[in-house]
Design an enzyme around this catalytic site. Structure first.
Site, mmCIF file in Angstrom:
data_model
loop_
_atom_site.group_PDB
_atom_site.id
_atom_site.type_symbol
_atom_site.label_atom_id
_atom_site.label_comp_id
_atom_site.label_asym_id
_atom_site.label_seq_id
_atom_site.Cartn_x
_atom_site.Cartn_y
_atom_site.Cartn_z
ATOM 1 N N PHE A 33 0.995 -1.261 -0.052
ATOM 2 C CA PHE A 33 -0.003 0.027 -0.059
ATOM 3 C C PHE A 33 0.727 1.238 0.027
ATOM 4 O O PHE A 33 1.838 1.327 0.838
ATOM 5 C CB PHE A 33 -0.931 0.105 1.272
ATOM 6 C CG PHE A 33 -2.213 -0.917 1.137
ATOM 7 C CD1 PHE A 33 -3.418 -0.522 0.745
ATOM 8 C CD2 PHE A 33 -1.905 -2.204 1.549
ATOM 9 C CE1 PHE A 33 -4.272 -1.046 0.707
ATOM 10 C CE2 PHE A 33 -3.023 -2.870 1.820
ATOM 11 C CZ PHE A 33 -4.386 -2.336 1.279
ATOM 12 N N ASP A 34 0.366 2.263 -0.980
ATOM 13 C CA ASP A 34 1.033 3.509 -0.927
ATOM 14 C C ASP A 34 0.419 3.962 0.582
ATOM 15 O O ASP A 34 -0.701 3.632 0.851
ATOM 16 C CB ASP A 34 0.650 4.626 -2.061
ATOM 17 C CG ASP A 34 0.903 5.940 -1.782
ATOM 18 O OD1 ASP A 34 2.256 6.066 -1.605
ATOM 19 O OD2 ASP A 34 0.178 6.718 -1.905
ATOM 20 N N ALA A 35 1.237 5.127 1.190
ATOM 21 C CA ALA A 35 0.637 5.728 2.314
ATOM 22 C C ALA A 35 -0.577 7.000 2.070
ATOM 23 O O ALA A 35 -1.630 6.857 2.395
ATOM 24 C CB ALA A 35 1.609 5.918 3.345
ATOM 25 N N ILE A 69 -1.155 -1.217 -4.462
ATOM 26 C CA ILE A 69 -2.092 -0.223 -4.226
ATOM 27 C C ILE A 69 -1.897 0.999 -4.144
ATOM 28 O O ILE A 69 -1.120 1.261 -2.846
ATOM 29 C CB ILE A 69 -3.218 -0.635 -3.355
ATOM 30 C CG1 ILE A 69 -3.648 -2.367 -3.601
ATOM 31 C CG2 ILE A 69 -4.636 0.066 -3.243
ATOM 32 C CD1 ILE A 69 -2.887 -3.121 -2.453
ATOM 33 N N ASP A 100 -2.381 5.618 -5.345
ATOM 34 C CA ASP A 100 -3.209 6.682 -5.949
ATOM 35 C C ASP A 100 -2.497 7.227 -7.002
ATOM 36 O O ASP A 100 -3.089 8.087 -7.751
ATOM 37 C CB ASP A 100 -3.868 7.757 -5.053
ATOM 38 C CG ASP A 100 -2.670 8.446 -4.455
ATOM 39 O OD1 ASP A 100 -1.722 8.061 -3.777
ATOM 40 O OD2 ASP A 100 -2.707 9.839 -4.703
#
Length: 227
Positions: free
Chosen positions: A9-11, A179, A181
């Protein structure tokens, strides 16, 4: 066995509500440095900030340079005599204290952690990310966090993902899913590394050209049907 056992995961703006935290941090800078705190001044700061992060993603500057230079450019445009390094320190401290999460981030991490291993992959400032993650509600569900400063490379470079893969036992380029954005750092990074990716796009952004996007979601809970 789940199809993707390891979730990267990106943060910022994937799990954490960076937009809100960033606005609050700008409030703190304005308050402590006597800078007009208006929507117009924030928009000007954001233009400087985004331009510097874009340069960082292209490998044109270091993060240490970026975080001060964005304030130097902002203050120069505002014709204000303030210390950009001090502005940056205030900003980063405020960011590190913010643990605001996006909608359903805690629920998704809690649910997915029962069957998957969850990791953070981020280019953000190390001190900010460690402070935030440690305080946050998702901390119990994250196995580890990989910060570009520690890796000696950053998304979207393949070298960054080589570092991540070297530190996760059992991971392969087939059993993980990234994952994030950001098309420029997350999706392009996954493409460079040859791993599957999921674009978290809650705002219905126009599809970027020249990138492979395996999945596209508007709600983190949609991951349940993918992984």
């Amino acid at each position: 066995m789940p199809h993707y056992s390891y979730l990267l995961f990106d943060a910022d703006n994937t799990l954490f509500d960076f937009d809100a935290a960033n606005r609050n941090a700008f409030h703190a800078v304005c308050r402590q440095c006597d800078i007009p705190d208006t929507d117009e001044t924030f928009a000007l700061y954001e233009r400087c900030n985004n331009a510097m992060w874009a340069a960082f993603d292209r490998g044109e500057c270091t993060k240490d340079f970026l975080v001060v230079e964005r304030f130097r450019r902002f203050l120069e445009t505002m014709a204000l005599d303030r210390d950009p390094a001090l502005c940056n320190r205030i900003h980063l401290t405020a960011l590190g204290e913010s643990t605001l999460l996006l909608s359903h981030a805690e629920e998704a991490c809690r649910t997915l952690s029962r069957t998957h291993r969850l990791y953070i992959v981020t280019n953000a400032v190390a001190s900010v990310q460690r402070s935030r993650l440690h305080r946050s509600a998702v901390a119990p569900y994250i196995t580890d966090a990989f910060i570009s400063e520690d890796a000696g490379a950053s998304k979207p470079s393949r070298a960054y993902f080589d570092y991540v893969f070297a530190h996760i036992p059992g991971i392969t380029r087939e059993n993980c899913l990234l994952i994030g954005d950001s098309p420029s750092s997350d999706i392009r990074g996954a493409n460079n590394a040859g791993i599957p990716c999921c674009w978290y796009d809650p705002h219905g952004t126009a599809l970027p050209e020249g990138l492979r996007i395996d999945y596209r979601i508007t709600d983190l809970r949609q991951l349940y049907d993918i992984v």
